[in-house]
Enzyme design. Structure first.
Site: not given
Ligand code: ADP
Length: 163
Positions: A17, A41, A90, A128
């Site tokens: 992130h 959730k 990703r 996460s």
């Molecule tokens: P997670 O899947 O880690 O629970 P979130 O819902 O917090 O993710 O993700 C928010 C945004 O960040 C989404 O657009 C997700 O694709 C992106 N994201 C999450 N992890 C990564 C990563 N390792 N690299 C690039 N983008 C990411």
């Protein structure tokens, strides 16, 4: 002012992130990172705790603001005057759902564009969920989380185990 929103659960914020936050912050005047609250959730951290962890990791980025919302993203973006949503991609597995969300968001708010940043190769495997799984088994999280929050995640996981 050219404002973009980076929405997510951030439960907790990972180095993946943070990489997206840093790269997006140089493309816009202001980047609002928003913890989107999904009441269905139950997360590891409460939304206000996720905000605090994000603030701690982004202190050195002056045009990054941290917020939280339980609104629809399209409505939130309109209220904040943002025309761009930033998402990290990703792998192919993210693609289908993210494109679906982008199309729906533009239907709800035709002024809103979604822009995708490809994940850095170092972080394509990182989520996460994976971090929480590793924390449960006491693995070293230094490679996956901003160092400012490693202890918080380990402590929270211990509390949860004791529940
Ligand atoms: P997670 O899947 O880690 O629970 P979130 O819902 O917090 O993710 O993700 C928010 C945004 O960040 C989404 O657009 C997700 O694709 C992106 N994201 C999450 N992890 C990564 C990563 N390792 N690299 C690039 N983008 C990411």
């Amino acid at each position: 002012m050219n404002t973009a929103i980076y929405p997510g659960s951030f439960d907790p914020v990972t180095l993946g992130h943070l990489n997206i936050i840093k790269r997006a912050s140089v493309c816009f005047d202001r980047l609002v990172v928003c913890v989107m609250v999904n009441s269905a959730k139950r997360g590891l951290f409460r939304p206000e705790e996720r905000v605090e962890l994000l603030r701690r990791c982004t202190q050195s980025l002056p045009n990054v603001e941290i917020d939280r919302s339980d609104e629809l993203l399209a409505a939130y973006a309109r209220r904040r005057g943002a025309r761009v949503v930033v998402k990290g991609l990703r792998a192919v597995s993210d693609y289908e759902q993210e494109v679906q969300m982008a199309v729906i968001n533009r239907k709800l708010n035709p002024d809103l564009e979604t822009m995708f940043l490809a994940s850095s190769d170092k972080y394509t495997y990182l989520s996460s969920t994976i971090v929480k799984e590793m924390a449960r088994y006491g693995a070293d999280l230094g490679e996956f989380l901003p160092r400012e929050i490693v202890d918080d995640v380990m402590e929270k996981m211990q509390e949860r185990k004791a529940d």
